[in-house]
Write a protein that holds these residues in place. Structure first.
Motif, PDB file in Angstrom:
ATOM      1  N   LEU A 157      -3.662  -1.741 -15.815  1.00  0.00           N
ATOM      2  CA  LEU A 157      -4.536  -0.677 -16.297  1.00  0.00           C
ATOM      3  C   LEU A 157      -4.257   0.628 -15.553  1.00  0.00           C
ATOM      4  CD1 LEU A 157      -6.883  -0.061 -18.230  1.00  0.00           C
ATOM      5  CD2 LEU A 157      -8.432  -0.746 -16.415  1.00  0.00           C
ATOM      6  N   LEU A 158      -4.088   0.552 -14.228  1.00  0.00           N
ATOM      7  CA  LEU A 158      -3.776   1.752 -13.449  1.00  0.00           C
ATOM      8  C   LEU A 158      -2.424   2.331 -13.852  1.00  0.00           C
ATOM      9  CD1 LEU A 158      -5.134   0.908  -9.907  1.00  0.00           C
ATOM     10  CD2 LEU A 158      -5.591   3.000 -11.195  1.00  0.00           C
ATOM     11  N   ARG A 159      -1.421   1.479 -14.041  1.00  0.00           N
ATOM     12  CA  ARG A 159      -0.106   1.976 -14.481  1.00  0.00           C
ATOM     13  C   ARG A 159      -0.225   2.681 -15.830  1.00  0.00           C
ATOM     14  NH1 ARG A 159       1.752  -2.836 -12.320  1.00  0.00           N
ATOM     15  NH2 ARG A 159       1.748  -3.857 -14.336  1.00  0.00           N
ATOM     16  N   THR A 160      -0.973   2.092 -16.734  1.00  0.00           N
ATOM     17  CA  THR A 160      -1.179   2.723 -18.036  1.00  0.00           C
ATOM     18  C   THR A 160      -1.871   4.069 -17.862  1.00  0.00           C
ATOM     19  OG1 THR A 160      -1.322   0.588 -19.147  1.00  0.00           O
ATOM     20  CG2 THR A 160      -2.271   2.470 -20.302  1.00  0.00           C
ATOM     21  N   GLY A 161      -2.902   4.101 -17.031  1.00  0.00           N
ATOM     22  CA  GLY A 161      -3.644   5.339 -16.795  1.00  0.00           C
ATOM     23  C   GLY A 161      -2.798   6.431 -16.168  1.00  0.00           C
ATOM     24  N   MET A 162      -1.801   6.045 -15.376  1.00  0.00           N
ATOM     25  CA  MET A 162      -0.938   7.032 -14.727  1.00  0.00           C
ATOM     26  C   MET A 162       0.000   7.717 -15.711  1.00  0.00           C
ATOM     27  SD  MET A 162      -1.596   7.440 -11.616  1.00  0.00           S
ATOM     28  CE  MET A 162      -2.736   6.662 -10.499  1.00  0.00           C
ATOM     29  N   ALA A 164      -2.344   8.762  -0.443  1.00  0.00           N
ATOM     30  CA  ALA A 164      -1.058   8.984   0.223  1.00  0.00           C
ATOM     31  C   ALA A 164      -0.707  10.476   0.237  1.00  0.00           C
ATOM     32  CB  ALA A 164       0.047   8.153  -0.444  1.00  0.00           C
ATOM     33  N   GLY A 165      -1.737  11.318   0.389  1.00  0.00           N
ATOM     34  CA  GLY A 165      -1.527  12.754   0.470  1.00  0.00           C
ATOM     35  C   GLY A 165      -1.192  13.418  -0.857  1.00  0.00           C
ATOM     36  N   VAL A 166      -1.338  12.694  -1.948  1.00  0.00           N
ATOM     37  CA  VAL A 166      -0.981  13.207  -3.269  1.00  0.00           C
ATOM     38  C   VAL A 166      -2.212  13.173  -4.175  1.00  0.00           C
ATOM     39  CG1 VAL A 166       0.506  12.835  -5.290  1.00  0.00           C
ATOM     40  CG2 VAL A 166       1.377  12.322  -2.996  1.00  0.00           C
ATOM     41  N   ARG A 167      -2.329  14.197  -5.031  1.00  0.00           N
ATOM     42  CA  ARG A 167      -3.416  14.213  -6.015  1.00  0.00           C
ATOM     43  C   ARG A 167      -2.975  13.416  -7.237  1.00  0.00           C
ATOM     44  NH1 ARG A 167      -7.303  18.934  -6.040  1.00  0.00           N
ATOM     45  NH2 ARG A 167      -7.569  18.070  -8.102  1.00  0.00           N
ATOM     46  N   TRP A 168      -3.884  12.535  -7.688  1.00  0.00           N
ATOM     47  CA  TRP A 168      -3.608  11.689  -8.846  1.00  0.00           C
ATOM     48  C   TRP A 168      -4.713  11.886  -9.866  1.00  0.00           C
ATOM     49  CZ3 TRP A 168       0.952   9.146  -8.636  1.00  0.00           C
ATOM     50  CH2 TRP A 168       1.518   8.936  -7.380  1.00  0.00           C
ATOM     51  N   GLU A 169      -4.427  11.520 -11.094  1.00  0.00           N
ATOM     52  CA  GLU A 169      -5.408  11.623 -12.164  1.00  0.00           C
ATOM     53  C   GLU A 169      -5.170  10.500 -13.158  1.00  0.00           C
ATOM     54  OE1 GLU A 169      -5.694  14.656 -15.785  1.00  0.00           O
ATOM     55  OE2 GLU A 169      -6.223  15.602 -13.872  1.00  0.00           O
ATOM     56  N   VAL A 170      -6.255   9.835 -13.530  1.00  0.00           N
ATOM     57  CA  VAL A 170      -6.214   8.831 -14.600  1.00  0.00           C
ATOM     58  C   VAL A 170      -7.306   9.198 -15.597  1.00  0.00           C
ATOM     59  CG1 VAL A 170      -5.215   6.925 -13.263  1.00  0.00           C
ATOM     60  CG2 VAL A 170      -7.677   7.269 -13.221  1.00  0.00           C
ATOM     61  N   PRO A 171      -7.118   8.837 -16.848  1.00  0.00           N
ATOM     62  CA  PRO A 171      -8.149   9.186 -17.835  1.00  0.00           C
ATOM     63  C   PRO A 171      -9.426   8.394 -17.616  1.00  0.00           C
ATOM     64  CG  PRO A 171      -6.435   7.841 -18.838  1.00  0.00           C
ATOM     65  CD  PRO A 171      -5.996   8.119 -17.433  1.00  0.00           C
ATOM     66  N   HIS A 172     -10.500   8.900 -18.171  1.00  0.00           N
ATOM     67  CA  HIS A 172     -11.756   8.157 -18.234  1.00  0.00           C
ATOM     68  C   HIS A 172     -11.420   6.809 -18.859  1.00  0.00           C
ATOM     69  CE1 HIS A 172     -15.796   7.146 -19.704  1.00  0.00           C
ATOM     70  NE2 HIS A 172     -16.263   8.054 -18.867  1.00  0.00           N
ATOM     71  N   LEU A 173     -12.022   5.738 -18.391  1.00  0.00           N
ATOM     72  CA  LEU A 173     -11.683   4.406 -18.901  1.00  0.00           C
ATOM     73  C   LEU A 173     -11.851   4.282 -20.411  1.00  0.00           C
ATOM     74  CD1 LEU A 173     -12.914   1.962 -16.149  1.00  0.00           C
ATOM     75  CD2 LEU A 173     -10.610   2.156 -17.058  1.00  0.00           C
ATOM     76  N   SER A 174     -12.756   5.029 -20.982  1.00  0.00           N
ATOM     77  CA  SER A 174     -12.938   4.953 -22.436  1.00  0.00           C
ATOM     78  C   SER A 174     -11.769   5.563 -23.194  1.00  0.00           C
ATOM     79  CB  SER A 174     -14.242   5.630 -22.850  1.00  0.00           C
ATOM     80  OG  SER A 174     -14.139   7.027 -22.660  1.00  0.00           O
ATOM     81  N   ARG A 202     -10.134  11.963 -10.968  1.00  0.00           N
ATOM     82  CA  ARG A 202      -9.151  12.540 -10.044  1.00  0.00           C
ATOM     83  C   ARG A 202      -9.406  11.992  -8.652  1.00  0.00           C
ATOM     84  NH1 ARG A 202     -10.959  16.522 -13.542  1.00  0.00           N
ATOM     85  NH2 ARG A 202      -9.329  17.358 -14.875  1.00  0.00           N
ATOM     86  N   PHE A 203      -8.321  11.706  -7.937  1.00  0.00           N
ATOM     87  CA  PHE A 203      -8.444  11.190  -6.570  1.00  0.00           C
ATOM     88  C   PHE A 203      -7.195  11.555  -5.775  1.00  0.00           C
ATOM     89  CE2 PHE A 203      -6.274   7.981  -9.008  1.00  0.00           C
ATOM     90  CZ  PHE A 203      -5.354   7.397  -8.145  1.00  0.00           C
ATOM     91  N   ALA A 215      -7.806  -1.135  -0.802  1.00  0.00           N
ATOM     92  CA  ALA A 215      -7.876   0.266  -1.235  1.00  0.00           C
ATOM     93  C   ALA A 215      -7.860   0.359  -2.756  1.00  0.00           C
ATOM     94  CB  ALA A 215      -6.713   1.064  -0.644  1.00  0.00           C
ATOM     95  N   MET A 216      -7.060  -0.471  -3.401  1.00  0.00           N
ATOM     96  CA  MET A 216      -6.971  -0.419  -4.860  1.00  0.00           C
ATOM     97  C   MET A 216      -8.263  -0.910  -5.517  1.00  0.00           C
ATOM     98  SD  MET A 216      -4.152   1.092  -5.455  1.00  0.00           S
ATOM     99  CE  MET A 216      -4.464   1.991  -3.928  1.00  0.00           C
ATOM    100  N   PHE A 217      -8.927  -1.890  -4.890  1.00  0.00           N
ATOM    101  CA  PHE A 217     -10.226  -2.320  -5.417  1.00  0.00           C
ATOM    102  C   PHE A 217     -11.258  -1.199  -5.266  1.00  0.00           C
ATOM    103  CE2 PHE A 217      -8.958  -6.935  -5.164  1.00  0.00           C
ATOM    104  CZ  PHE A 217      -9.079  -7.163  -6.520  1.00  0.00           C
ATOM    105  N   LYS A 218     -11.208  -0.473  -4.125  1.00  0.00           N
ATOM    106  CA  LYS A 218     -12.114   0.676  -3.953  1.00  0.00           C
ATOM    107  C   LYS A 218     -11.836   1.732  -5.018  1.00  0.00           C
ATOM    108  CE  LYS A 218     -12.836   0.419   1.046  1.00  0.00           C
ATOM    109  NZ  LYS A 218     -14.263   0.304   1.154  1.00  0.00           N
ATOM    110  N   LEU A 219     -10.552   1.972  -5.267  1.00  0.00           N
ATOM    111  CA  LEU A 219     -10.171   2.944  -6.294  1.00  0.00           C
ATOM    112  C   LEU A 219     -10.697   2.507  -7.652  1.00  0.00           C
ATOM    113  CD1 LEU A 219      -8.575   5.364  -7.416  1.00  0.00           C
ATOM    114  CD2 LEU A 219      -6.562   3.872  -7.481  1.00  0.00           C
ATOM    115  N   TYR A 220     -10.496   1.236  -7.988  1.00  0.00           N
ATOM    116  CA  TYR A 220     -10.948   0.732  -9.284  1.00  0.00           C
ATOM    117  C   TYR A 220     -12.465   0.837  -9.412  1.00  0.00           C
ATOM    118  CZ  TYR A 220     -11.400  -2.263 -13.370  1.00  0.00           C
ATOM    119  OH  TYR A 220     -11.702  -2.753 -14.610  1.00  0.00           O
ATOM    120  N   ASP A 221     -13.193   0.484  -8.343  1.00  0.00           N
ATOM    121  CA  ASP A 221     -14.658   0.594  -8.373  1.00  0.00           C
ATOM    122  C   ASP A 221     -15.097   2.039  -8.616  1.00  0.00           C
ATOM    123  OD1 ASP A 221     -14.969  -2.117  -7.954  1.00  0.00           O
ATOM    124  OD2 ASP A 221     -15.452  -1.921  -5.820  1.00  0.00           O
TER     125      ASP A 221
END
Length: 143
Positions: free
Chosen positions: A61-66, A29-39, A25-26, A82-88
């Motif tokens: 991968l992020l689009r799929t996770g969304m 842009a002022g919005v809460r988002w959630e992507v599944p565990h990578l596994s 969860r992160f 920012a997206m690289f920080k998110l991915y890391d």
């Protein structure tokens, strides 16, 4: 009609239910988002592609996770740093480091034993004493 389990078959449904992990969860842009565990990404081939840190693979991968929120995700600004920080951070949440492929969490240590040395190391010469031959000098011819 549900299938009846057979005693000697592997029940992947049950095994997977035990392995489920918390989503990442992160806020962006002022919005809460959630992507599944990578596994838990549906298509494991995408995870392997994104392991190379290729930007289009990470975006996919992020689009799929969304999931259902993929269109909403596509409408927000996504600066590359920012997206690289998110991915890391997503990798870290999933117990991985950048460049590390998904694997078993409970892998055992190597069972290989070190190879024996093939030769011994020395710093001395095999000769009994220094050479007594006269030292050769390069010829200097003039043209």
């Amino acid at each position: 009609m549900a299938e009846q389990p057979i005693d000697d078959e592997f029940d992947l449904d049950a095994a997977w239910a035990e392995e489920r992990r918390e989503p990442f969860r992160f806020r962006w842009a002022g919005v809460r988002w959630e992507v599944p565990h990578l596994s838990e990404i549906v298509d494991w081939r995408q995870v392997a592609d994104a392991d190379s840190m290729d930007l289009p693979a990470i975006q996919k991968l992020l689009r799929t996770g969304m999931g259902e929120r993929a269109e909403e995700w596509e409408r927000v600004t996504q600066p590359v740093p920012a997206m690289f920080k998110l991915y890391d951070q997503w990798l870290a949440h999933s117990g991985m480091m950048p460049g590390e492929a998904l694997g078993s969490d409970d892998s055992s240590e190597s069972t290989e034993e070190p190879s024996p040395p093939t030769s011994t190391t020395t710093t001395g010469s095999a000769s009994a004493k220094p050479s007594s031959a006269p030292r050769k000098r390069a010829s200097r011819s003039r043209s």
